[in-house]
Design an enzyme around this catalytic site. Structure first.
Site, PDB file in Angstrom:
ATOM      1  N   GLY A 188     -39.594  12.646  11.266  1.00 58.57           N
ATOM      2  CA  GLY A 188     -39.529  11.811  10.909  1.00 58.57           C
ATOM      3  C   GLY A 188     -40.976  10.993  10.717  1.00 58.57           C
ATOM      4  N   ASP A 191     -40.690  16.927  10.752  1.00 58.10           N
ATOM      5  CA  ASP A 191     -40.669  16.658   9.348  1.00 58.10           C
ATOM      6  C   ASP A 191     -40.825  17.564   8.817  1.00 58.10           C
ATOM      7  OD1 ASP A 191     -41.991  13.489   8.368  1.00 58.10           O
ATOM      8  OD2 ASP A 191     -41.848  14.816   7.159  1.00 58.10           O
ATOM      9  N   ASP A 194     -36.167  20.457   7.912  1.00 54.50           N
ATOM     10  CA  ASP A 194     -35.376  19.609   7.444  1.00 54.50           C
ATOM     11  C   ASP A 194     -34.469  19.434   8.145  1.00 54.50           C
ATOM     12  OD1 ASP A 194     -33.354  18.185   5.529  1.00 54.50           O
ATOM     13  OD2 ASP A 194     -33.566  20.232   4.201  1.00 54.50           O
ATOM     14  N   TYR A 214     -26.907   4.783   1.425  1.00 59.59           N
ATOM     15  CA  TYR A 214     -27.766   4.091   2.666  1.00 59.59           C
ATOM     16  C   TYR A 214     -27.139   3.666   3.553  1.00 59.59           C
ATOM     17  CZ  TYR A 214     -31.784   2.908   5.099  1.00 59.59           C
ATOM     18  OH  TYR A 214     -32.961   2.374   5.491  1.00 59.59           O
ATOM     19  N   SER A 262     -30.635   1.150  10.889  1.00 58.95           N
ATOM     20  CA  SER A 262     -31.186   0.158   9.843  1.00 58.95           C
ATOM     21  C   SER A 262     -30.536  -1.208  10.056  1.00 58.95           C
ATOM     22  CB  SER A 262     -31.204   0.212   7.946  1.00 58.95           C
ATOM     23  OG  SER A 262     -31.562  -1.206   7.160  1.00 58.95           O
TER      24      SER A 262
HETATM   25  P1  NAD Z   1     -40.729   6.882   4.568  1.00 59.65           P
HETATM   26  O1  NAD Z   1     -40.138   8.178   4.018  1.00 59.65           O
HETATM   27  O2  NAD Z   1     -42.038   6.667   4.635  1.00 59.65           O
HETATM   28  O3  NAD Z   1     -41.041   8.058   6.152  1.00 59.65           O
HETATM   29  C1  NAD Z   1     -40.337   8.484   6.550  1.00 59.65           C
HETATM   30  C2  NAD Z   1     -40.385  10.377   6.835  1.00 59.65           C
HETATM   31  O4  NAD Z   1     -39.305  10.993   6.898  1.00 59.65           O
HETATM   32  C3  NAD Z   1     -41.617  10.602   6.347  1.00 59.65           C
HETATM   33  O5  NAD Z   1     -42.551  11.058   6.975  1.00 59.65           O
HETATM   34  C4  NAD Z   1     -40.529  11.913   5.425  1.00 59.65           C
HETATM   35  O6  NAD Z   1     -41.343  12.804   5.104  1.00 59.65           O
HETATM   36  C5  NAD Z   1     -39.857  12.332   6.420  1.00 59.65           C
HETATM   37  N1  NAD Z   1     -38.227  13.153   5.957  1.00 59.65           N
HETATM   38  C6  NAD Z   1     -37.916  13.231   5.186  1.00 59.65           C
HETATM   39  N2  NAD Z   1     -36.265  13.285   4.935  1.00 59.65           N
HETATM   40  C7  NAD Z   1     -36.863  14.203   6.087  1.00 59.65           C
HETATM   41  C8  NAD Z   1     -36.251  15.685   6.219  1.00 59.65           C
HETATM   42  N3  NAD Z   1     -35.164  16.460   5.413  1.00 59.65           N
HETATM   43  N4  NAD Z   1     -36.520  16.509   7.436  1.00 59.65           N
HETATM   44  C9  NAD Z   1     -37.561  16.104   8.194  1.00 59.65           C
HETATM   45  N5  NAD Z   1     -37.743  14.569   7.962  1.00 59.65           N
HETATM   46  C10 NAD Z   1     -38.067  13.693   6.751  1.00 59.65           C
HETATM   47  O7  NAD Z   1     -40.106   6.217   5.319  1.00 59.65           O
HETATM   48  P2  NAD Z   1     -39.930   4.838   6.649  1.00 59.65           P
HETATM   49  O8  NAD Z   1     -39.282   3.604   6.198  1.00 59.65           O
HETATM   50  O9  NAD Z   1     -40.882   4.937   7.862  1.00 59.65           O
HETATM   51  O10 NAD Z   1     -38.192   4.973   7.328  1.00 59.65           O
HETATM   52  C11 NAD Z   1     -38.592   5.643   9.214  1.00 59.65           C
HETATM   53  C12 NAD Z   1     -36.863   5.665   9.401  1.00 59.65           C
HETATM   54  O11 NAD Z   1     -36.317   3.811   8.513  1.00 59.65           O
HETATM   55  C13 NAD Z   1     -35.749   6.023   8.056  1.00 59.65           C
HETATM   56  O12 NAD Z   1     -34.786   6.405   9.158  1.00 59.65           O
HETATM   57  C14 NAD Z   1     -34.893   4.951   7.447  1.00 59.65           C
HETATM   58  O13 NAD Z   1     -33.828   4.041   7.081  1.00 59.65           O
HETATM   59  C15 NAD Z   1     -35.264   3.531   8.903  1.00 59.65           C
HETATM   60  N6  NAD Z   1     -35.251   2.061   8.569  1.00 59.65           N
HETATM   61  C16 NAD Z   1     -36.662   1.992   7.345  1.00 59.65           C
HETATM   62  C17 NAD Z   1     -36.903   0.618   6.706  1.00 59.65           C
HETATM   63  C18 NAD Z   1     -37.346   0.246   5.654  1.00 59.65           C
HETATM   64  O14 NAD Z   1     -37.534  -1.122   5.502  1.00 59.65           O
HETATM   65  N7  NAD Z   1     -39.371   0.614   5.306  1.00 59.65           N
HETATM   66  C19 NAD Z   1     -36.147  -0.862   7.767  1.00 59.65           C
HETATM   67  C20 NAD Z   1     -34.805  -0.065   8.558  1.00 59.65           C
HETATM   68  C21 NAD Z   1     -35.015   1.209   8.442  1.00 59.65           C
HETATM   69 MG    MG Z   2     -41.399   7.245   9.153  1.00 55.18          MG
END
Ligand code: NAD
Ligand code: MG
Length: 261
Positions: free
Chosen positions: A12, A37, A63, A150, A137
């Site tokens: 990611g 990613d 993926d 989720y 999270s």
């Molecule tokens: P984001 O959507 O900005 O980034 C997610 C990244 O993961 C992206 O680059 C996306 O392309 C990649 N991704 C998605 N599906 C994928 C797959 N099947 N295979 C490989 N890569 C994949 O989101 P974010 O907010 O940066 O989230 C990152 C992590 O943090 C997630 O696991 C999310 O659940 C967790 N998180 C987010 C928050 C929030 O409020 N944003 C809070 C707590 C936890």
């Molecule tokens: Mg990310």
């Protein structure tokens, strides 16, 4: 753990929090970094490489839900890097309407990546041991009624990671595990939120809840995650909120001592 000279993998890592983790690991001096990613964010990758010309940055479009693909990816990373010391599993999605996909990416993806990495990191197989940090999270701890699917995957990640983060396994493998549970963070993940929840009738409420949440920056969350890696506390779970890491004290509930009936 000192980062200098280490080799790291970030899933990611093309956007959001993962990209900031990748960036900060390079600044902290990792020798080789692999980003796994599903999207290729070429513009950002060009910048990363330009800012760190003496470090290698490998980008693999994959993926994380694809088990065979993830296994092949780690094989390739191992061949190219020689060694893997740090894995940070960040990839995740929000879409409660697509239950299957949410389970396979969020929970399945973390499991696929962790188990594939272990084979190459474990001292039992000639690796050096190391650290695996998995992204959960706060909603994996505190139920939030509008996002149950989720939330279930995020709760699962905590348990999966805590299972592996035990001393017996560490003695054999030399690998430590930790979980982070950030609160709301400013990224693209919750774009079109109301279209992706399973109880849209609650959407008015949802908007209010989302607006009320104070959101931290992805950069601050990533900084906290590097801090967690430095602590190397096996099995630990941390909430990340307000630029701080808050270690959780989770006491065992099951004692195994109840009398036979
Ligand atoms: P984001 O959507 O900005 O980034 C997610 C990244 O993961 C992206 O680059 C996306 O392309 C990649 N991704 C998605 N599906 C994928 C797959 N099947 N295979 C490989 N890569 C994949 O989101 P974010 O907010 O940066 O989230 C990152 C992590 O943090 C997630 O696991 C999310 O659940 C967790 N998180 C987010 C928050 C929030 O409020 N944003 C809070 C707590 C936890
Ligand atoms: Mg990310």
């Amino acid at each position: 753990m000192a980062f200098r000279g280490k080799n790291a993998v970030v899933t990611g890592g093309a956007g959001g929090i993962g990209l900031q983790v990748a960036r900060q690991l390079l600044v902290a001096g990792v020798a080789k970094l692999a980003i796994i990613d599903i999207q290729d964010n070429l513009e950002e990758f060009v910048k990363l490489r330009a800012a760190h010309p003496t470090q290698s940055v490998m980008i693999i479009k994959m993926d994380v839900a694809n088990k065979k693909g993830v296994e092949a990816t780690y094989e390739e990373i191992k061949k190219t890097f020689g060694n893997i010391d740090i894995v940070v599993n960040v990839a995740g999605i929000f879409n409660d309407k697509d239950v299957q996909r949410t389970l396979l990416v969020n929970l399945g993806g973390i499991i696929n990546s962790t188990l594939s990495a272990l084979q190459y990191m474990s001292k039992e197989n000639g690796g050096n041991g190391g650290l695996v940090l998995n992204m959960s999270s706060v909603v994996g701890l505190d139920p939030m009624f509008i996002i149950p699917v989720y939330g279930a995957t995020k709760a699962g990640i905590i348990n999966f990671t805590r299972c592996l983060g035990n001393d017996k396994f560490y003695q054999r493998s030399g690998i430590k595990f930790a979980t982070v549970c950030p609160g709301a963070t400013m990224t693209d993940m919750f774009t079109n939120f109301t279209e992706k929840i399973i109880f849209p009738e609650t959407s008015d409420e949802t908007y209010k809840i989302l607006d009320r949440l104070s959101k931290q920056s992805a950069t601050d969350v990533a900084r906290c995650m590097l801090n967690v890696l430095e602590k190397e506390k096996n099995g630990a779970v941390y909430v990340i909120e307000g630029k701080r890491i808050i270690p959780l004290e989770i006491k065992p509930l099951w004692t195994g001592k109840e009398p036979a009936v």
